[in-house]
Design an enzyme around this catalytic site. Structure first.
Site, PDB file in Angstrom:
ATOM      1  CG  HIS A 169      -1.698  -1.227   1.428  1.00 57.45           C
ATOM      2  ND1 HIS A 169      -2.920  -1.482   0.876  1.00 57.45           N
ATOM      3  CD2 HIS A 169      -1.350  -2.344   2.125  1.00 57.45           C
ATOM      4  CE1 HIS A 169      -3.330  -2.701   1.234  1.00 57.45           C
ATOM      5  NE2 HIS A 169      -2.387  -3.243   1.989  1.00 57.45           N
ATOM      6  CE  LYS A 296      11.263  19.314 -10.931  1.00 58.24           C
ATOM      7  NZ  LYS A 296      10.043  19.842 -11.525  1.00 58.24           N
TER       8      LYS A 296
END
Ligand code: ARG
Length: 471
Positions: A169, A296
């Site tokens: 999960h 980035k």
């Protein structure tokens, strides 16, 4: 549907290879609309190879003389050279790769060229070309898959003892060996290879000799042609041979499964290379920057691989739908099989190639992974198993550990950070030896059975895989 030649359209029916029964010229847009040469020219090599084998067979059964056969083969080989050196002007008026090459052969060698198509139709010709083409592509795909697998095994070998949090999960579950995690991807890709090898068996069967749909009146020797072309078998029914494309759909289905695996792998790499996880560095050469945000470093390769998965699934759906309404045998619909197939093969090979190249560049941030594995109570199951070994029923142990975790959340302590006295509050059967199982190393090492994450087992599996690569 683009024009591929500057030559004036041979719109006069007398100039068409099939023009005999026609009096009116083809509507100009029909000519463009029905042509496939813009994309099927990529099968020129298979088309020529198939034609050479067919010519040899015709000679073998006495339909062509030795001289005629020789002239045809020389002419076809010269055409191959022209194509490969960019000297060949493809003509939309000649519709497809098959008629372009055949017409050029007659231009080159004269009337003998017109004999090549004896006992053959474009219907069995195109089905043969696709199978020859896909056979080569399957081998190329398999080679890239193997390279990727070898890269994964090397990475796993390097990182057997590296501990990361395993997830269910996407929540921290239990610690695992990073090598074990990499070997999970190997298992999936090995099954993909098996599917590919199996699919190749059904691709490598020869339709040639089916002619238009019913076979031919010439005493053809199909075994001869199949041997020449390296086919493992022959389509046993001419109607089936010219009409079905199940072998191609099967390949796109196998490709979809490979892409599904690569896409899941991509999702992990995207997550792991984020600042929040920070488990791996993908290497500068596999990332790009942002034109506005200087900080980035984007994981473009895995993102694009994940994105391309959608188009391959789309091709699977378009091919299935293409075939579902067609009565036997060949229909022009089938011409629509090529672009989805080619696009599947191109993109799949590209994705595999980049993944194989990227594997050795992946930098694993061991400390970050280790710290993450320590922070999510990943050894909680180990504490429960410990209590069970000391005689407590599992459900009670689950309850005790749940309470200890609650205490850990409140105090900001992992289970292994708690003192023995703190742990004893939850159960007095806990002793000093509990710390052997609460460490990440202890937890991982304890899952010591075939298929488990213990480094000892991961090493054994790596040995088995190395034998698999040799065998
Ligand atoms: N270009 C065609 C295709 O890709 C070749 C076969 C055409 N046969 C025919 N009878 N029109 O399927």
């Amino acid at each position: 549907m683009s024009e591929t030649s500057n030559k004036p359209s041979k719109n006069n029916p007398a100039d068409k290879l099939w023009g005999g029964r026609f009096t009116a010229p083809t509507n100009e847009f029909v000519e463009v609309f029905t042509a496939s040469v813009g994309f099927d020219q990529r099968m020129y090599k298979q088309d020529i190879t198939g034609s050479i084998a067919h010519a040899r067979m015709l000679e073998h059964i006495g339909v062509l003389t030795a001289d005629e056969c020789k002239a045809i083969i020389t002419g076809l080989n010269d055409i191959m050279i022209d194509i490969e050196s960019g000297q060949f002007a493809w003509s939309t008026a000649l519709e497809d790769v098959h008629m372009n090459i055949e017409a050029r052969l007659t231009d080159r060698i004269g009337v003998t060229g017109k004999k090549l198509h004896t006992g053959r139709s474009r219907n069995d010709q195109v089905a043969t070309d696709i199978r020859l083409y896909l056979r080569d592509e399957v081998d190329a795909i398999d080679a890239e898959l193997k390279r990727l697998l070898e890269g994964l095994v090397s990475l796993a070998t390097r990182e057997v003892d590296t501990i990361m949090p395993g997830f269910t999960h996407l929540q921290t579950a239990q610690p695992v060996s990073f090598g074990h995690h990499m070997l999970a991807w190997c298992e999936m890709l090995i099954r993909d290879r098996e599917r590919l090898v199996d699919c190749r068996k059904r691709i490598n069967v020869m339709p040639l000799g089916s002619a238009a749909l019913a076979g031919t009146t010439y005493p053809i020797d199909r075994e001869f042609t199949a041997r020449e072309l390296g086919f493992d078998g022959i389509c046993e029914n001419s109607l089936d041979g010219v009409s079905d494309r199940d072998f191609a759909i099967e390949l796109v289905s196998v490709s979809s499964l490979i892409m599904m695996h690569l896409s899941r792998f991509s999702e992990e790499l995207v997550l792991w290379s984020s600042a929040q996880f920070d488990f791996v560095d993908l290497g500068d050469s596999f990332c790009t920057g942002s034109s506005i945000m200087p900080q980035k470093k984007n994981p473009d390769v895995p993102e694009l691989v994940r994105g391309k998965t959608g188009r391959i699934y789309g091709h699977l759906m378009s091919l299935l739908t293409l075939m579902k309404g067609q009565p036997l045998a060949y229909n022009k619909d089938n011409q629509e099989d090529k672009e989805p197939l080619f696009d599947t093969v191109d993109n799949l090979k590209g994705c595999l190639r980049l993944y194989a190249d990227m594997m050795p560049q992946i930098e694993v941030k061991k400390e970050k992974m280790y710290a993450a594995a320590r922070s999510g109570f990943s050894t909680a199951t180990d504490l429960a198993d410990y209590l069970v070994r000391k005689g407590m029923p599992f459900r009670d142990a689950h309850e005790v550990v749940g309470k200890s975790v609650g205490y850990g959340v409140e105090t900001g302590k992992d289970l292994s950070d708690m003192s023995l006295d703190e742990l004893k509050v939850f159960s007095d059967i806990i002793e000093q030896d509990v710390f052997d199982v609460l460490t990440l190393e202890g937890s991982v090492a304890a899952r010591n059975h075939r298929g488990g994450t213990a480094p000892e087992q991961v090493r054994k599996q790596i040995e088995r895989l190395k034998k698999y690569f040799k065998g």
